[in-house]
Write a protein that holds these residues in place. Sequence first.
Motif, mmCIF file in Angstrom:
data_model
loop_
_atom_site.group_PDB
_atom_site.id
_atom_site.type_symbol
_atom_site.label_atom_id
_atom_site.label_comp_id
_atom_site.label_asym_id
_atom_site.label_seq_id
_atom_site.Cartn_x
_atom_site.Cartn_y
_atom_site.Cartn_z
ATOM 1 N N GLY A 208 21.640 -7.139 -14.414
ATOM 2 C CA GLY A 208 20.296 -6.710 -14.073
ATOM 3 C C GLY A 208 19.892 -8.103 -14.869
ATOM 4 O O GLY A 208 19.391 -7.708 -15.861
ATOM 5 N N TYR A 225 14.023 -4.390 -12.278
ATOM 6 C CA TYR A 225 14.397 -4.968 -12.612
ATOM 7 C C TYR A 225 13.995 -6.794 -12.148
ATOM 8 O O TYR A 225 13.234 -6.315 -11.420
ATOM 9 C CB TYR A 225 16.305 -5.449 -12.128
ATOM 10 C CG TYR A 225 16.677 -4.617 -13.631
ATOM 11 C CD1 TYR A 225 17.099 -5.423 -14.038
ATOM 12 C CD2 TYR A 225 17.646 -3.111 -13.038
ATOM 13 C CE1 TYR A 225 18.044 -4.305 -15.368
ATOM 14 C CE2 TYR A 225 18.263 -2.053 -14.034
ATOM 15 C CZ TYR A 225 18.427 -3.073 -15.132
ATOM 16 O OH TYR A 225 19.162 -2.217 -16.136
ATOM 17 N N ILE A 228 17.689 -7.894 -9.755
ATOM 18 C CA ILE A 228 19.682 -7.693 -10.060
ATOM 19 C C ILE A 228 20.987 -7.912 -8.801
ATOM 20 O O ILE A 228 20.470 -8.160 -8.538
ATOM 21 C CB ILE A 228 18.915 -5.635 -10.166
ATOM 22 C CG1 ILE A 228 20.558 -4.395 -10.874
ATOM 23 C CG2 ILE A 228 18.764 -4.901 -8.624
ATOM 24 C CD1 ILE A 228 20.317 -3.571 -10.556
#
Length: 538
Positions: A208, A225, A228
Amino acid sequence: MTTTTSEAPPEPGGAPENKPKGLGLTGWLRWAWRILTSMRTALILLFLLAVGAIPGSILPQNVVSVDEVDQYFRENPGLAPVLDSLYLFDVFSSPWYAAIYLLLFVSLTGCVIPRAITHAKALRSRPVRTPKNLQRMPYAATFSTDAAPDTVLEQARSVLKGYRMERYGNSVSGETGYMREAGNVFFHVALIALLLALAAGAFFGYRGNMLMVEGDGFANTLPAYDAIYPGHWTDTDQMEPFTLHLDNFDATFLEDGDLRGQADSYTADITYRESPEAEEQTHELEVNEPLSVDGVQVYLLGHGYAPEFEVRNAEGDVVFDQAVPFLYRDTMSFTSDGVIKVPDTGGEELGFTSVFLPTAMEDQEGELVSSFPGAENPMVTLEAFEGDLGMHEPQSVYQLQTEGMEQIGESPVMEMGDTWELPDDAGSITFSGYSEFVSLQANRDGARPFALGAAVSMVVGLMLTLFVRPRRVWVRAAEREDGRTEVVLAGLGKTEVAANNQEFHELTTRLAARLRSDGSDDNVPNPTDPPESTNTRE
């Protein structure tokens, strides 16, 4: 007169004509399996795997940096979609790369397992029988002694210590160097283990990417994130509960010489917790020196500038006040582009495109440029738009959709603290300062230790294959008509190296020395000199 003959057509209802039969489905499957599991096919697939990885090392990859991929799209609007359709921005997760990977795994497995079984049988088998004519061997030495043939062969067993031996009548056959083939098999088995470890890491791990501005925090959850890539069997609801906080980032650049402007060091001061209940710890994060937290490796990939802006609406109320990450154009000047979006103004939505110059100066043509990547004289320029930002649709934070907006003006060059009053009493924007941001990657791969062990095993197997020499030695002792025993020592090396004949000669002289020290014959050749009847062939 000429006579011609021809075959009569088969009578109706007669026996069917014999016709050649094809391979059939089973035959074609066996043929395909033999082709797939051949060493030539494995080498071709390994070559294709290496060639396929080249675009992944040249072109930016989504799994590493989505921002760099977006920048490539902006710089190459015609070529980038074509490359994207070929999965060249996601090489290592592309269908064609996975197909090569899978075929290589099957090919190696089908090739190595039969070889391993054959080698295991060879380890348990008896050494080969002694050839009838030993003089045809690449090395052959002959001498005579008064010792009995049984005595000679007994001494030969002592000389050939370390060889696997078997007696056949009036001769002894010895073999050694089995570890060469064992190393070859071990290398390929380790290669299969490495492929399995890499596949396991891809299926059960995740990668990520996240961007953190100085002073920001991060919690290891899926929505946190920016991008990811979880494995197919990764449970994203059970991710490690660690948190990070970027306290400070410091980038230093070379200031003198021909390398002026090149990066000298990147250092990020991180505060982290492995879990909400764990004690807070600090770490100095540097390039290629990741932070290991709860089994996850956190890498420092890059950095950039995040200019800080304060936007006020027509009534003078602050409607925007934060740092905005900008994407740099090149690493030698760090001239950066960014977008400020202000949807909540109480009136018309505002949008700005901006250029940030860390060390602003005028070039010879009077153009404003950045002469150094460090922020020694930071300035910005802005272009303002008013209208519909299109925020109801997904869009990149680094792009401003101006189709539903109207340009209302361009700012003067602004230094830190400067304020630009927008035209038409639309409000104002202040360049209040700048922060720095870092791009990080979190990588969980529980199979990494197994991959490392497999790689080390491959090196060990390769070393055995390169340096172990398989050899065969035969010693025959036969009584002659004059009552003496004629001794023939012959050697065969499976690798053509000079050390083989040298070793065979040493075995000959040692055997001669043992027979001499045994007192059975004083006419045995001196062990320090080669026997007079020695014949060697390269």
